[in-house]
Design a protein around this motif. Sequence first.
Motif, PDB file in Angstrom:
ATOM      1  N   ALA A  51       0.834  -1.205   0.000  1.00  0.00           N
ATOM      2  CA  ALA A  51       0.000   0.000   0.000  1.00  0.00           C
ATOM      3  C   ALA A  51       0.873   1.262   0.000  1.00  0.00           C
ATOM      4  O   ALA A  51       0.595   2.217  -0.734  1.00  0.00           O
ATOM      5  CB  ALA A  51      -0.943   0.001   1.201  1.00  0.00           C
ATOM      6  N   GLU A 112      -6.949  -0.076  -9.298  1.00  0.00           N
ATOM      7  CA  GLU A 112      -6.678  -0.565  -7.943  1.00  0.00           C
ATOM      8  C   GLU A 112      -7.407   0.297  -6.912  1.00  0.00           C
ATOM      9  O   GLU A 112      -7.931  -0.207  -5.920  1.00  0.00           O
ATOM     10  CB  GLU A 112      -5.168  -0.572  -7.679  1.00  0.00           C
ATOM     11  N   ARG A 116      -9.673  -0.728  -3.719  1.00  0.00           N
ATOM     12  CA  ARG A 116      -9.142  -0.469  -2.374  1.00  0.00           C
ATOM     13  C   ARG A 116      -9.561   0.928  -1.948  1.00  0.00           C
ATOM     14  O   ARG A 116      -8.973   1.909  -2.404  1.00  0.00           O
ATOM     15  CB  ARG A 116      -7.624  -0.562  -2.388  1.00  0.00           C
TER      16      ARG A 116
END
Length: 193
Positions: A51, A112, A116
């Motif tokens: 992350a 992504e 997320r």
Amino acid sequence: MRHNPRRRTALLDAAIEVLAREGSRGLTLRAVDAEAGVPVGTCSNYFTNRAQLLRQIMQRTRERLTPDPVELADTLTAPPTHHLVARLLRQVHERMEGDRSSYLAMLELRLEGARRPELGAELNEILATELESNIRFHLQAGLPGDRTDVVLLYLAVHGMIVDDLTVPAVLDGKAPDLIDALTARLLGRPLAP
């Protein structure tokens, strides 16, 4: 965590290449190490987790795609007409083509971010701020058009770039001509009352 700025930049550049080529699923700390040609584990010394790596890739792509200030200043010496707007937009297109990996990595980050929420929130904030900055730049430079025109140009040109970099046969190299036509149609003629 290590703090050698040149090594960190090299790792981020390697991560951009992996992300552009392999997609989000292929982006691992080990894949970045291999791309950068460094010993296994080097990337994890600089980024505590994936992350954090994704967030820093986001910043690095923006650095790589930011216009050269000297080139921009030179471009802005032209009169503020729709021709200048077209020239600025063609330069955006050229930067994206010139650093295809950064643009494709940003597309992967957008995907992504849709999966997320924490990355999506950060990406939304960055891109919204960037769009506001582009609008402010356009208006302060005295370029033709209003806020809505700038948003329309942003959407149209980024759509062209996506097609040009992912399915190039669709536009068949005509993106620069389409940018000229877009700005002429949107900004080159006075609107009817």
